[in-house]
Design a protein around this motif. Structure first.
Motif, PDB file in Angstrom:
ATOM      1  N   PRO A 106       0.805  -1.224   0.000  1.00 15.99           N
ATOM      2  CA  PRO A 106       0.000   0.000   0.000  1.00 15.99           C
ATOM      3  C   PRO A 106       0.840   1.276   0.000  1.00 15.99           C
ATOM      4  CG  PRO A 106      -0.952  -1.594   1.492  1.00 15.99           C
ATOM      5  CD  PRO A 106       0.363  -2.170   1.030  1.00 15.99           C
ATOM      6  N   PHE A 107       1.966   1.259   0.714  1.00 19.47           N
ATOM      7  CA  PHE A 107       2.871   2.418   0.681  1.00 19.47           C
ATOM      8  C   PHE A 107       3.382   2.671  -0.734  1.00 19.47           C
ATOM      9  CE2 PHE A 107       7.561   2.949   0.464  1.00 19.47           C
ATOM     10  CZ  PHE A 107       7.608   4.334   0.556  1.00 19.47           C
ATOM     11  N   LEU A 108       3.854   1.616  -1.399  1.00 22.77           N
ATOM     12  CA  LEU A 108       4.405   1.781  -2.743  1.00 22.77           C
ATOM     13  C   LEU A 108       3.339   2.260  -3.731  1.00 22.77           C
ATOM     14  CD1 LEU A 108       6.669  -1.399  -3.019  1.00 22.77           C
ATOM     15  CD2 LEU A 108       7.438   0.974  -2.725  1.00 22.77           C
ATOM     16  N   CYS A 109       2.151   1.673  -3.648  1.00 22.90           N
ATOM     17  CA  CYS A 109       1.083   2.057  -4.578  1.00 22.90           C
ATOM     18  C   CYS A 109       0.604   3.487  -4.324  1.00 22.90           C
ATOM     19  CB  CYS A 109      -0.090   1.078  -4.478  1.00 22.90           C
ATOM     20  SG  CYS A 109       0.304  -0.600  -5.012  1.00 22.90           S
ATOM     21  N   THR A 110       0.488   3.843  -3.050  1.00 28.47           N
ATOM     22  CA  THR A 110       0.075   5.207  -2.722  1.00 28.47           C
ATOM     23  C   THR A 110       1.144   6.211  -3.159  1.00 28.47           C
ATOM     24  OG1 THR A 110      -1.219   4.421  -0.838  1.00 28.47           O
ATOM     25  CG2 THR A 110      -0.615   6.758  -0.853  1.00 28.47           C
ATOM     26  N   ARG A 111       2.394   5.868  -2.945  1.00 26.89           N
ATOM     27  CA  ARG A 111       3.476   6.750  -3.387  1.00 26.89           C
ATOM     28  C   ARG A 111       3.418   6.957  -4.895  1.00 26.89           C
ATOM     29  NH1 ARG A 111       9.884   5.360  -2.862  1.00 26.89           N
ATOM     30  NH2 ARG A 111       9.253   3.769  -4.362  1.00 26.89           N
ATOM     31  N   ALA A 112       3.012   5.915  -5.625  1.00 25.85           N
ATOM     32  CA  ALA A 112       2.958   6.019  -7.083  1.00 25.85           C
ATOM     33  C   ALA A 112       1.846   6.940  -7.567  1.00 25.85           C
ATOM     34  CB  ALA A 112       2.786   4.627  -7.687  1.00 25.85           C
ATOM     35  N   VAL A 113       0.709   6.949  -6.873  1.00 27.70           N
ATOM     36  CA  VAL A 113      -0.409   7.797  -7.322  1.00 27.70           C
ATOM     37  C   VAL A 113      -0.362   9.197  -6.738  1.00 27.70           C
ATOM     38  CG1 VAL A 113      -1.899   5.777  -7.604  1.00 27.70           C
ATOM     39  CG2 VAL A 113      -2.050   7.118  -5.489  1.00 27.70           C
ATOM     40  N   ALA A 114       0.447   9.412  -5.717  1.00 28.56           N
ATOM     41  CA  ALA A 114       0.434  10.687  -4.999  1.00 28.56           C
ATOM     42  C   ALA A 114       0.716  11.905  -5.877  1.00 28.56           C
ATOM     43  CB  ALA A 114       1.409  10.644  -3.822  1.00 28.56           C
ATOM     44  N   PRO A 115       1.757  11.906  -6.700  1.00 34.52           N
ATOM     45  CA  PRO A 115       2.037  13.117  -7.483  1.00 34.52           C
ATOM     46  C   PRO A 115       0.869  13.531  -8.378  1.00 34.52           C
ATOM     47  CG  PRO A 115       3.932  11.657  -7.511  1.00 34.52           C
ATOM     48  CD  PRO A 115       2.804  10.882  -6.910  1.00 34.52           C
TER      49      PRO A 115
END
Length: 245
Positions: free
Chosen positions: A115-124
């Protein structure tokens, strides 16, 4: 269906089976373009045969480079990601002295690092567009300890903490962040190995819980955010009926 998600681009992890598969199908039935991601490539691929626009892909969400690559490709193809459902998860039961470091690391990699990696990917993208909804699938094990569940509980307590922090980070960008638990026994591959007989008597099809996921996909920071939602309770509230199972 009402088409309330027409035009939305959604990503659902752990979409090959159970709740993730149900959410992917429900989103597509409401008009969303759904990127269904899972390690089980053959199983998730069958979602392409379901009604609506479902685009299955294999993803190892424990691999940071692969997550970045897949999410970048989705953004390039679809133009944006409006909804992220971090659903993928694994479980095992063992007394703490029997938990190997490898088993601990594997579960944490799927349930919390993913979830951290996926959220980091959509954040920008979400922050730049000032729009989006992030839905993290938690568990009662995220607030209450369970026998021989030290690893699983630690991952879900961690997911709750991650989500509470992210809600504060994303609110200025009008993005909602919530955690959701089933709120009722449900019939999945995981529950077939974890539920005792009395819960199997009352378990529900995961599709019955999906109206809550649809509702949360429509939220931004001015609506429901920084909440821990029981899906079955929300389904009952949306239907105007009692919360009781």
């Amino acid at each position: 269906m009402s088409g309330v998600l027409d035009g939305k681009i959604a990503v659902v992890t752990g979409a090959a089976r159970g709740l993730g598969r149900a959410v992917a199908r429900a989103y597509a039935s409401e008009g969303a373009v759904v990127y269904a991601l899972d390690m089980l490539a053959d199983e998730v691929a069958t979602l392409a045969e379901e009604p609506g626009d479902i685009r299955p892909q294999r993803l190892d969400l424990t691999d940071a480079a692969e997550v970045a690559k897949v999410f970048a490709a989705i953004e390039a193809e679809a133009g944006r990601i409006d909804v992220l459902v971090n659903n993928a998860g694994i479980i095992f039961y063992n007394p703490v002295e029997a938990v190997s470091v490898a088993d601990w690391d594997r579960l944490m990699a799927v349930n919390l690092r993913g979830p951290f990696l996926c959220t980091r990917a959509v954040a920008p993208g979400m922050k730049a567009r000032r729009a989006g909804a992030i839905i993290n699938v938690s568990s009662n094990a995220g607030v209450v300890g369970g026998l021989d569940e030290s690893t699983y509980c630690a991952s879900k307590f961690g997911l709750e903490g991650l989500s509470r922090s992210l809600s504060h980070e994303f609110t200025p960008f009008n993005v909602s962040v919530n955690t959701i638990t089933p709120g009722h026994p449900m019939h999945t591959a995981m529950s077939e190995i974890t539920y005792p007989p009395e819960l199997r008597k009352i378990w529900k099809d995961p599709m019955e819980l999906t109206p809550a996921f649809i509702h949360l996909a429509l939220q931004d920071a001015s609506g429901i955010t920084d909440k821990r939602i029981r899906a079955w309770d929300m389904v009952q509230e949306l239907a105007g009926t009692s919360k009781a199972p």
